[in-house]
Design a protein around this motif. Structure first.
Motif, PDB file in Angstrom:
ATOM      1  N   PHE A  64     -30.373  21.338   1.105  1.00  8.97           N
ATOM      2  CA  PHE A  64     -30.684  21.178   2.535  1.00  8.97           C
ATOM      3  C   PHE A  64     -31.890  20.258   2.676  1.00  8.97           C
ATOM      4  O   PHE A  64     -32.805  20.277   1.861  1.00  8.97           O
ATOM      5  CB  PHE A  64     -31.042  22.535   3.170  1.00  8.97           C
ATOM      6  N   CYS A 140     -31.671  19.031  13.134  1.00  6.50           N
ATOM      7  CA  CYS A 140     -32.941  18.870  13.849  1.00  6.50           C
ATOM      8  C   CYS A 140     -32.692  18.019  15.088  1.00  6.50           C
ATOM      9  O   CYS A 140     -32.146  16.924  14.980  1.00  6.50           O
ATOM     10  CB  CYS A 140     -33.960  18.192  12.945  1.00  6.50           C
ATOM     11  N   LEU A 147     -28.941  18.691   8.620  1.00 11.84           N
ATOM     12  CA  LEU A 147     -29.763  18.962   7.443  1.00 11.84           C
ATOM     13  C   LEU A 147     -28.962  19.707   6.389  1.00 11.84           C
ATOM     14  O   LEU A 147     -29.315  19.708   5.216  1.00 11.84           O
ATOM     15  CB  LEU A 147     -30.983  19.794   7.842  1.00 11.84           C
ATOM     16  N   PHE A 187     -45.738  27.415  14.870  1.00  7.16           N
ATOM     17  CA  PHE A 187     -44.558  26.729  15.415  1.00  7.16           C
ATOM     18  C   PHE A 187     -43.713  27.794  16.103  1.00  7.16           C
ATOM     19  O   PHE A 187     -43.192  28.700  15.460  1.00  7.16           O
ATOM     20  CB  PHE A 187     -43.777  26.034  14.300  1.00  7.16           C
ATOM     21  N   ARG A 221     -36.167  27.428   2.616  1.00  3.57           N
ATOM     22  CA  ARG A 221     -35.211  27.648   3.716  1.00  3.57           C
ATOM     23  C   ARG A 221     -35.718  28.694   4.721  1.00  3.57           C
ATOM     24  O   ARG A 221     -35.023  29.032   5.656  1.00  3.57           O
ATOM     25  CB  ARG A 221     -33.836  28.099   3.203  1.00  3.57           C
ATOM     26  N   ARG A 226     -35.704  34.429   8.327  1.00  4.03           N
ATOM     27  CA  ARG A 226     -35.837  33.456   9.404  1.00  4.03           C
ATOM     28  C   ARG A 226     -34.892  33.857  10.537  1.00  4.03           C
ATOM     29  O   ARG A 226     -33.940  34.612  10.330  1.00  4.03           O
ATOM     30  CB  ARG A 226     -35.522  32.042   8.927  1.00  4.03           C
ATOM     31  N   SER A 237     -34.523  27.998  15.097  1.00  2.69           N
ATOM     32  CA  SER A 237     -34.303  28.849  13.929  1.00  2.69           C
ATOM     33  C   SER A 237     -35.589  28.910  13.094  1.00  2.69           C
ATOM     34  O   SER A 237     -35.726  28.263  12.052  1.00  2.69           O
ATOM     35  CB  SER A 237     -33.113  28.328  13.115  1.00  2.69           C
ATOM     36  N   ILE A 238     -36.527  29.716  13.595  1.00  2.00           N
ATOM     37  CA  ILE A 238     -37.877  29.806  13.032  1.00  2.00           C
ATOM     38  C   ILE A 238     -37.876  30.409  11.625  1.00  2.00           C
ATOM     39  O   ILE A 238     -37.264  31.452  11.393  1.00  2.00           O
ATOM     40  CB  ILE A 238     -38.761  30.648  13.987  1.00  2.00           C
ATOM     41  N   LYS A 239     -38.573  29.738  10.714  1.00  2.00           N
ATOM     42  CA  LYS A 239     -38.663  30.189   9.328  1.00  2.00           C
ATOM     43  C   LYS A 239     -39.892  31.087   9.118  1.00  2.00           C
ATOM     44  O   LYS A 239     -40.799  31.109   9.934  1.00  2.00           O
ATOM     45  CB  LYS A 239     -38.736  28.973   8.400  1.00  2.00           C
ATOM     46  N   TYR A 256     -41.407  22.810  20.586  1.00  4.13           N
ATOM     47  CA  TYR A 256     -40.633  21.571  20.699  1.00  4.13           C
ATOM     48  C   TYR A 256     -40.626  20.999  22.117  1.00  4.13           C
ATOM     49  O   TYR A 256     -40.382  19.814  22.296  1.00  4.13           O
ATOM     50  CB  TYR A 256     -39.195  21.796  20.221  1.00  4.13           C
TER      51      TYR A 256
HETATM   52  N1  LIG Z   1     -41.902  28.409  10.919  1.00  3.46           N
HETATM   53  C1  LIG Z   1     -41.232  27.263  11.084  1.00  3.46           C
HETATM   54  N2  LIG Z   1     -39.917  27.306  11.354  1.00  3.46           N
HETATM   55  C2  LIG Z   1     -39.220  26.163  11.511  1.00  3.46           C
HETATM   56  C3  LIG Z   1     -39.869  24.909  11.439  1.00  3.46           C
HETATM   57  C4  LIG Z   1     -41.256  24.888  11.142  1.00  3.46           C
HETATM   58  O1  LIG Z   1     -41.869  23.826  11.020  1.00  3.46           O
HETATM   59  N3  LIG Z   1     -41.901  26.076  10.957  1.00  3.46           N
HETATM   60  N4  LIG Z   1     -39.133  23.750  11.667  1.00  3.46           N
HETATM   61  C5  LIG Z   1     -37.975  23.945  12.539  1.00  3.46           C
HETATM   62  C6  LIG Z   1     -37.168  22.756  12.718  1.00  3.46           C
HETATM   63  S1  LIG Z   1     -37.778  21.599  13.798  1.00  3.46           S
HETATM   64  C7  LIG Z   1     -35.956  22.615  12.130  1.00  3.46           C
HETATM   65  S2  LIG Z   1     -34.999  21.279  12.464  1.00  3.46           S
HETATM   66  C8  LIG Z   1     -35.422  23.634  11.174  1.00  3.46           C
HETATM   67  C9  LIG Z   1     -35.048  23.010   9.856  1.00  3.46           C
HETATM   68  O2  LIG Z   1     -34.499  23.954   8.993  1.00  3.46           O
HETATM   69  P1  LIG Z   1     -34.446  23.686   7.414  1.00  3.46           P
HETATM   70  O3  LIG Z   1     -35.794  23.181   6.966  1.00  3.46           O
HETATM   71  O4  LIG Z   1     -34.055  24.986   6.789  1.00  3.46           O
HETATM   72  O5  LIG Z   1     -33.399  22.648   7.168  1.00  3.46           O
HETATM   73  O6  LIG Z   1     -36.366  24.669  10.942  1.00  3.46           O
HETATM   74  C10 LIG Z   1     -37.090  25.084  12.072  1.00  3.46           C
HETATM   75  N5  LIG Z   1     -37.892  26.240  11.758  1.00  3.46           N
END
Ligand SMILES: Nc1nc2c(c(=O)[nH]1)N[C@H]1C(S)=C(S)[C@@H](COP(=O)(O)O)O[C@H]1N2
Ligand SMILES: [Mo]
Length: 428
Positions: A64, A140, A147, A187, A221, A226, A237-239, A256
């Motif tokens: 990814f 994105c 991605l 974020f 990921r 997430r 989709s917050i990580k 965003y």
């Molecule tokens: N905590 C957190 N979550 C995040 C982000 C981040 O910067 N921080 N980026 C986001 C954005 S803008 C996108 S496009 C996707 C990308 O997912 P991926 O890195 O697993 O491909 O995660 C989202 N989740």
């Protein structure tokens, strides 16, 4: 059997159907001149080799593309630091509390200070009965190209939300993940509570996700947990999820939105090429392949056009018109072949088996329909030989509502939809 042919047969089902190139009477001058116009068999080795080289349908987790913020990015922390800050399965804690700015009324917040925070063991217990799996293309909004395509597994966010026993003043869920305990690096994303509590027709739920393609989420990921919002662009989709704020705010306040993005835009349908031959010999057929992102309105067809740029003066004006996407209908468009489901799914799926119960697949792991919405499809076309010259190749999607790319939502900040143009040099 030659290796490429073998790979083709393994990767793709029955493609023996002969298909017709429909550059008909109104076709472009170059094609009218071609003896290959009538009919081309998809068993052509040129076509088969191009199809065999297409990327796998699922993307392995490590392949990814990454879009992450943070100084340092949370996934780059070493294992012991990740354990200290709660980014391992053993140490992860999720707080589900009232938004300090616009509090919802909760009877039973899940918080560290009360000793009620939700942990990974509780998530796994919930998963025993509530687990869901679905395919989704992660895209994105700002970058536009997907991605990766994966099968995401988690529990519905609403099941965790209900544990707080919300009473009233709940209109939005705001959520964010670990960003070095620095509010300035946070974020943040958000959803109307209605989207979390109930799924629009045919849509999988919003999940707290812990697995991708059958394996636990890697730190990159977004592991251990997430959010994944099936129909949304990646920023929802917050990580490294740590907090859900239950809020009475009625308006989106996603990070965003600060970059002029249309934060309520669901995934659009669009397509683009994957391979176009670098050098094309005059009067020899050639193959083009590509992918389509299948947005909320599905995918009806992929169409391609070839425009001859080496033309006489009076045609030039018409070509200039065609540069304007409003005039794209002045071009001749022909349907490409949307490839059937692959035999090998890719994505490092254990035993090439679609995990049981994946939404959109039956009990034997076969897709119930194809292409699958909110995911990806591949397409290919064999084109007849062209006279030497300069051409522009375009591809576009038509969705299930009949909207032709870049419609119905052409604005860049609502997600990528512009019609790609690739120039072709055909040499004698
Ligand atoms: N905590 C957190 N979550 C995040 C982000 C981040 O910067 N921080 N980026 C986001 C954005 S803008 C996108 S496009 C996707 C990308 O997912 P991926 O890195 O697993 O491909 O995660 C989202 N989740
Ligand atoms: Mo993004």
């Amino acid at each position: 059997m030659e290796p490429s042919r073998q790979i083709f047969l393994e990767q793709h089902r029955e493609l023996s159907r002969r298909y017709f190139l429909r550059f008909g009477a109104v076709g472009i001058a170059a094609m009218r001149a071609s003896p290959l116009l009538a009919e081309i068999d998809s068993s052509s080795p040129i076509y088969r080799e191009a199809v065999a080289a297409i990327e796998s349908w699922l993307t392995p987790q490590d392949d990814f593309q990454d879009v992450s913020r943070g100084r340092p990015k949370p996934h780059t922390l070493d294992a012991s630091r990740r354990a200290e800050v709660g980014l391992t399965r053993d140490t992860w804690k999720l707080e589900v509390v009232a938004d300090p700015e616009h509090p919802a009324e909760l009877r039973h917040p899940l918080s560290e200070s009360l000793g009620t925070a939700f942990d990974f063991a509780a998530l796994m217990r919930m998963a025993e009965t509530r687990r869901v799996r679905f395919t989704k293309l992660m895209t994105c909004l700002n970058i536009g190209c997907p991605l990766g395509n994966g099968i995401w597994e988690g529990v519905p966010m609403r099941d965790v939300l209900w544990k707080t026993q919300p009473q009233k003043d709940l209109r939005r869920v705001i959520y964010f993940g670990y960003h070095n305990d620095d509010p300035a690096q946070r974020f943040r994303s958000s959803l109307p509570v209605g989207r979390v509590l109930e799924d629009p027709f045919g849509m999988p739920p919003v999940i707290l996700c812990y697995k991708l393609n059958g394996e636990f989420l890697t730190p990159e990921r977004g592991g251990p947990v997430r959010v994944v919002v099936p129909e949304a662009y990646g920023f929802k989709s917050i990580k490294w999820l740590t907090h859900l704020y239950l809020s009475n705010n009625h308006a989106a306040n996603d990070t965003y939105a600060e970059q002029n993005n249309d934060v309520d835009s669901p995934l659009k349908t669009f397509c683009e090429t994957l391979s176009v031959p670098r050098s094309i010999k005059a009067n020899e057929p050639f193959a083009v392949t590509g992918y389509a992102q299948v947005g909320i309105s599905g995918l009806q067809r992929v169409e391609v056009s070839i425009q001859n740029k080496s033309v006489t003066r009076d045609q030039e004006q018409r070509d200039d018109d065609a540069e304007n996407e409003d005039s794209a209908n002045a071009l001749d468009w022909t349907a490409a072949t949307i490839l059937p489901p692959p035999k090998q799914w890719g994505g490092s799926l254990p035993d090439n088996r679609i995990p049981e119960g994946t939404i959109g697949f039956d009990s034997s792991g076969e897709p119930k329909s194809w292409p699958i919405r909110l995911s990806k499809a591949h397409w290919a076309i064999l084109l007849p030989g062209l006279p030497a010259g300069t051409y522009v190749f375009r591809s576009r999607t038509v969705d299930q509502n009949g909207a032709v790319q870049p419609m119905p939502r052409p604005f860049r900040k609502s997600g990528r939809a512009h019609v790609e143009q690739v120039s072709l040099e055909v040499t004698s």
